[in-house]
Design a protein around this motif. Sequence first.
Motif, PDB file in Angstrom:
ATOM      1  N   VAL A   1       0.836  -1.204   0.000  1.00 17.24           N
ATOM      2  CA  VAL A   1       0.000   0.000   0.000  1.00 17.24           C
ATOM      3  C   VAL A   1       0.865   1.247   0.000  1.00 17.24           C
ATOM      4  O   VAL A   1       0.613   2.215  -0.738  1.00 17.24           O
ATOM      5  CB  VAL A   1      -0.956  -0.007   1.214  1.00 17.24           C
ATOM      6  N   THR A   2       1.911   1.246   0.833  1.00 14.60           N
ATOM      7  CA  THR A   2       2.814   2.394   0.902  1.00 14.60           C
ATOM      8  C   THR A   2       3.476   2.654  -0.444  1.00 14.60           C
ATOM      9  O   THR A   2       3.510   3.802  -0.935  1.00 14.60           O
ATOM     10  CB  THR A   2       3.891   2.156   1.970  1.00 14.60           C
ATOM     11  N   ASN A   3       3.992   1.610  -1.061  1.00 20.75           N
ATOM     12  CA  ASN A   3       4.643   1.762  -2.358  1.00 20.75           C
ATOM     13  C   ASN A   3       3.659   2.216  -3.426  1.00 20.75           C
ATOM     14  O   ASN A   3       4.001   3.043  -4.291  1.00 20.75           O
ATOM     15  CB  ASN A   3       5.302   0.450  -2.775  1.00 20.75           C
ATOM     16  N   SER A   4       2.447   1.712  -3.367  1.00 24.25           N
ATOM     17  CA  SER A   4       1.434   2.089  -4.351  1.00 24.25           C
ATOM     18  C   SER A   4       1.055   3.558  -4.215  1.00 24.25           C
ATOM     19  O   SER A   4       0.948   4.280  -5.213  1.00 24.25           O
ATOM     20  CB  SER A   4       0.195   1.204  -4.198  1.00 24.25           C
ATOM     21  N   VAL A   5       0.852   4.000  -2.983  1.00 26.85           N
ATOM     22  CA  VAL A   5       0.496   5.405  -2.754  1.00 26.85           C
ATOM     23  C   VAL A   5       1.635   6.322  -3.175  1.00 26.85           C
ATOM     24  O   VAL A   5       1.416   7.353  -3.827  1.00 26.85           O
ATOM     25  CB  VAL A   5       0.123   5.626  -1.274  1.00 26.85           C
ATOM     26  N   ASN A   6       2.863   5.949  -2.807  1.00 26.99           N
ATOM     27  CA  ASN A   6       4.011   6.772  -3.192  1.00 26.99           C
ATOM     28  C   ASN A   6       4.165   6.839  -4.708  1.00 26.99           C
ATOM     29  O   ASN A   6       4.458   7.902  -5.272  1.00 26.99           O
ATOM     30  CB  ASN A   6       5.296   6.203  -2.578  1.00 26.99           C
ATOM     31  N   THR A   7       3.955   5.703  -5.373  1.00 26.70           N
ATOM     32  CA  THR A   7       4.071   5.678  -6.828  1.00 26.70           C
ATOM     33  C   THR A   7       2.985   6.514  -7.484  1.00 26.70           C
ATOM     34  O   THR A   7       3.254   7.296  -8.415  1.00 26.70           O
ATOM     35  CB  THR A   7       4.001   4.231  -7.344  1.00 26.70           C
ATOM     36  N   PHE A   8       1.752   6.364  -7.008  1.00 30.12           N
ATOM     37  CA  PHE A   8       0.657   7.158  -7.564  1.00 30.12           C
ATOM     38  C   PHE A   8       0.896   8.649  -7.334  1.00 30.12           C
ATOM     39  O   PHE A   8       0.671   9.476  -8.228  1.00 30.12           O
ATOM     40  CB  PHE A   8      -0.674   6.744  -6.947  1.00 30.12           C
ATOM     41  N   PHE A   9       1.347   8.998  -6.129  1.00 33.51           N
ATOM     42  CA  PHE A   9       1.614  10.399  -5.821  1.00 33.51           C
ATOM     43  C   PHE A   9       2.669  10.976  -6.757  1.00 33.51           C
ATOM     44  O   PHE A   9       2.530  12.090  -7.277  1.00 33.51           O
ATOM     45  CB  PHE A   9       2.078  10.520  -4.365  1.00 33.51           C
TER      46      PHE A   9
END
Length: 596
Positions: free
Chosen positions: A41-49
């Motif tokens: 989830v952390t990696n996904s949010v950071n990537t999307f951001f």
Amino acid sequence: MSGGGSTYQTCLASVGSDSNDLLECIAGALDTSINTAAENVTNSVNTFFLIFAATLVFFMQTGFAMICAGCVRINNVQNTLLKNLLDACGASIGFYTVGYAFAFGGTSSQTTFIGNTNFFLMDVENKAFWLFQFAFAATSATIVAGTLAERCQMTAYLCYSVALSAFVYPVVVHSVWSNSGFLSASNANPLLGIGMIDFAGSCVVHVTGGMTALIATNILGPRTGRFHDIRGNLLEKPKPMPGHSVALQMLGTFILWVGWYGFNTGSVVYLMQNDNYEVVSHVAINTTLAAASGAVMALLIDTIVQEHNTGEVTFNLSYAMNGCLAGLVSITAGCAVVQSWAALIIGAIGAALFLGTSKLLVKRCVDDAVDAVPVHLSSGIWGSLSVGFLADPTWVSKVYGNSNHAGWFYSWSRGSADARLLACQVIGILFVVGWVTVTMTPFFWLLHYFGFLRADSLEEVVGLDVGYTGGALHKRLHGKDSDEDKDYSAYLDEYVHRRKERAFLKNASGHIPASSVHSPSLHGHSYHGRRVITPAMKEAAMGSSSDRGSALSNSSGHVKAPGSDREDWTDNEKAVMDSSRNSGVPSLSSVKEENV
């Protein structure tokens, strides 16, 4: 847990039926699963951001394109827009092949001048970070587009875009933002114990682009008629060359303001790390305040000056828009480490510097069609220096983990005169200015010397849309009897005649002989002259075209040009083609060139 069975069955098979061991196995498996899900989830949010921020930054290309299109005259719009497109294309190629490797390649164990790994994105894990940094590289490259508007060749511009994004800009990035850069605040042993703080690129992006624009426009020279007449004599007053659409300029300004939220907030990179959500909010607020104060300050100063000089109160929309952009450029370096009240001051001073620099460039006969140099270079330098004065130790500690060396004014409040951060900022600015000067001056000088920089002189007068993009010949809507309209019509007629002349030679000999006319001074008001077609070249071309309908002589010795009996030419055009090749009378273009 991997495998076909449940967590319970897996643990049962692994540790047996002992209750304590079984519970420990199940608890450990659940912890691992939860941690893995949280990390995803952390990696996904950071990537999307990061991708969302990169999208906003790249959307700024639209803003630059609208501003450039609005600031040029109607007969140069297509050419200007094409150059903005080439910025993005050239930057993507250059940054993909070697640019990113030079900027961020290598290890962080030692300080290096340039990166040496990750060419062609090999072994790059965070592809979203590459996309974000590419958008920055494209932004730095496109700053020059407006400055060189209406007079720069297309080939030179594409070469410049690739060179800047592939080599010049990456070296600056490596020095300031890479963990192994000698100016980087994230270096294991930062310069003077703190390093240079340029959070989102006032110096890295804007000073690099602005300095390149200043060098290029000095070598290229001003637009024809801006400061000198056709014979090179200095005009009593510079000739205004207003753009054709203020609406496009305003649209571009608002687009850039919106894109700046991605520019500054995206520089956090990792949204889900520590308290970065607080930093992002703080950055967005400071960005807004600096833009607002810059616009108001520029408008206020210009209004006061105009009222003092003329006695009338006027409001200049162009200065207000550029003042807004100057405020945005100024806050870019310190948006994460200064207080909100400081953001207001930084934006206002940046706008004032923009106005002063703009007036100075006009006084020095430096032609900047969109005021990119005052906005990006002057405000970028001030924005970088402002960090050395106003960086708050609390925010410096939160963002960079080091509060030992803050802004100079805060050091005074601590009872010391610690100016190490200010010294790092000055060193960083001098390095960027020096590096760009050393690399880009010979680059543009060579382009100019070999005739690849300045556009054809006659095409420049009639508009680059005609020669480079095949645009229509735009006639100015002046009074029918005005001298300017007559002069422009004469140039248009000469250009149409020359195109047909070149087409005739192409059909007759299969090639177009060419030579380049250069001014003796490469740094003066020089231009890349049009291709010169001499009578000898015409005769040679006609003499070598026997198999394609060569020139026919009548009893009076009159030579009829091949192709002059084409059905799509009018009788008047046929007569002009014949007479111009037999009378020996120089054409309008040759007269103009002799007078320059």
